[in-house]
Design a protein around this motif. Structure first.
Motif, mmCIF file in Angstrom:
data_model
loop_
_atom_site.group_PDB
_atom_site.id
_atom_site.type_symbol
_atom_site.label_atom_id
_atom_site.label_comp_id
_atom_site.label_asym_id
_atom_site.label_seq_id
_atom_site.Cartn_x
_atom_site.Cartn_y
_atom_site.Cartn_z
ATOM 1 N N TYR A 129 0.860 -1.180 0.000
ATOM 2 C CA TYR A 129 0.000 0.000 0.000
ATOM 3 C C TYR A 129 0.901 1.236 0.000
ATOM 4 O O TYR A 129 1.683 1.450 0.930
ATOM 5 N N ARG A 130 0.783 2.024 -1.062
ATOM 6 C CA ARG A 130 1.546 3.268 -1.126
ATOM 7 C C ARG A 130 0.836 4.335 -0.305
ATOM 8 O O ARG A 130 -0.386 4.524 -0.429
ATOM 9 N N GLU A 182 -4.404 8.580 -0.555
ATOM 10 C CA GLU A 182 -3.563 8.708 -1.727
ATOM 11 C C GLU A 182 -2.287 9.475 -1.375
ATOM 12 O O GLU A 182 -2.342 10.523 -0.714
ATOM 13 N N VAL A 237 -3.457 1.594 -3.703
ATOM 14 C CA VAL A 237 -3.658 2.885 -3.051
ATOM 15 C C VAL A 237 -5.052 2.866 -2.448
ATOM 16 O O VAL A 237 -6.046 2.651 -3.156
ATOM 17 N N GLU A 238 -5.162 3.052 -1.140
ATOM 18 C CA GLU A 238 -6.446 3.037 -0.455
ATOM 19 C C GLU A 238 -7.123 4.401 -0.624
ATOM 20 O O GLU A 238 -6.504 5.453 -0.357
ATOM 21 N N PRO A 239 -8.384 4.409 -1.064
ATOM 22 C CA PRO A 239 -9.096 5.687 -1.200
ATOM 23 C C PRO A 239 -9.070 6.477 0.111
ATOM 24 O O PRO A 239 -9.327 5.935 1.188
#
Length: 417
Positions: A223-224, A375, A370-372
């Motif tokens: 996860y970035r 970002e 990328v988790e909403p």
């Protein structure tokens, strides 16, 4: 193949059956006959493959069949790099040897030494120990290693990484030259091969998993995220996916403490475990985590090899390790013994180079997400990584550094692990 096909005694088979095991793992199938033959062994296997039983069962059988020395001296010595791993191996020795008239005990620092001294005074067949406390007790005249028949170095690569090579060499001078040697390592690094050449005599070579591979049943994801949003993202993922028994790795002890406090404030029960914690605190935290009372255990790399948790479902790299091999060790805590697991890494812009090193080592391109709401800033600039190890080699210990003589019995390490 069953355990009975490996030539184990009925007393050991009863103990194995009581533990719920019916078929030996690949490392056990290969290692047990070799150890029973009395040969030296150099074995590489991923964590969670059953290697502890791979040396414990045949070791106990050889001791039960052998002749005890005149007085009850230590006959088998198992060296481990961490207290947690020593406790795990000691529990296995006790469980598998429950029907045998053999005595065993565990020795490590961080606790009072008198119960350990008392156990040694009464005589032991099997001693499981960390190097620092063992050397302390030997210097005090409490332990005699002159009758050792079997010497086991467990997690030898971690032992070298933690700077124990000089302690190992000192201990080798205290044991008989004629003995059986068993060396277990997750990787066959150049340093391990050098140690094996010095320690082993015409060893059998067993390699269950290719060098530096990650567990096949571990689902890995990246996860970035920006560095200052990592804590909130971790809490979000835990709550959104309802994760329980989450082992989280941080780079520093201070970072582990801070993260555990932050998660607890967000109604996620969490505790930290690292080298600065007392042994009692570490034991309580690990016990609560294993029982399910503690949702998250935050750890530094000292715990990467010493924790034995059945079917651990989630490992999170809150910080990527600076040494790529440590990534393999960390995620090896999940997906053990055939069960499925998930390893998630939270990666900020500072760690892109570390991620490339990891992907190169494991020969995989890991999926990126990328988790909403989390970002990363496309204009963010990388910053130096605080308290990170830049070298693939551990720092050399100064000549004046030696085994601690305090009641902890373990050397105070300069590393931030």
């Amino acid at each position: 193949m069953s355990f009975s096909d490996l030539g184990l005694h009925d007393d050991l088979l009863r103990a194995v059956n009581a533990q719920g095991y019916t078929q030996p793992t690949p490392i056990q199938q290969k290692a047990i006959p070799v150890v029973l033959e009395g040969r030296d062994l150099l074995a590489s296997a991923q964590t969670g493959t059953g290697k502890t039983a791979g040396f414990t069962l045949p070791m106990l059988q050889r001791l039960a069949n052998g002749k005890r020395p005149g007085k009850r001296q230590v006959r088998a010595l198992v060296l481990t790099p961490t207290r947690e791993l020593a406790a795990q191996v000691g529990e296995s020795v006790a469980a598998y040897g429950q029907h045998l008239s053999l005595r065993s005990h565990i020795i490590f620092g961080g606790v009072g030494q008198q119960p350990q001294v008392d156990a040694l005074r009464h005589g032991l067949d099997v001693l499981v120990a960390t190097p620092g406390r063992l050397l302390d007790l030997h210097q005090q005249g409490h332990v005699d290693l002159s009758a050792i028949e079997i010497l086991v170095l467990d997690e030898a690569d971690r032992m070298l990484d933690m700077g124990f090579i000089h302690d190992i060499k000192r201990l080798l001078r205290l044991v008989p030259k004629q003995r059986q040697n068993l060396l277990f390592s997750a990787t066959f690094s150049n340093e391990i091969q050098t140690l094996a050449q010095q320690l082993l005599d015409n060893p059998a070579l067993i390699e269950v998993a290719p060098r530096n591979t990650t567990a096949e049943k571990v689902e890995q994801a990246i996860y970035r995220v920006d560095r200052d949003k990592k804590r909130d993202l971790l809490a979000h993922l835990i709550q959104r996916h309802n994760w329980f028994q989450v082992l989280v790795f941080t780079r520093t002890k201070h970072g582990a403490n801070r993260l555990a406090v932050q998660l607890s404030k967000q109604d996620i029960p969490a505790m930290a475990i690292h080298g600065n914690k007392s042994q009692g605190a570490r034991t309580r935290a690990l016990g609560a985590f294993k029982s399910g009372d503690l949702q998250v255990l935050v750890a530094t790399d000292i715990a990467a090899r010493g924790l034995d948790i059945n079917e651990l479902p989630h490992v999170v790299n809150f910080d990527l390790p600076n040494v790529a091999e440590d990534y393999v060790h960390r995620i090896g805590r999940t997906g053990r013994a055939g069960s499925n697991g998930e390893a998630v890494s939270l990666v900020c812009i500072d760690e892109h180079g570390l991620l490339k090193n990891i992907e190169r080592l494991i020969n995989q391109t890991l999926p990126k997400h990328v988790e909403p709401g989390f970002e990363p800033d496309p204009n963010a600039k990388p910053e130096p990584i605080e308290n990170g190890r830049r070298s693939q080699r551990p720092p050399r210990r100064r000549k004046q550094d030696g085994p601690s003589t305090n009641t902890g019995g373990e050397r105070r390490r300069r590393s931030r692990r």
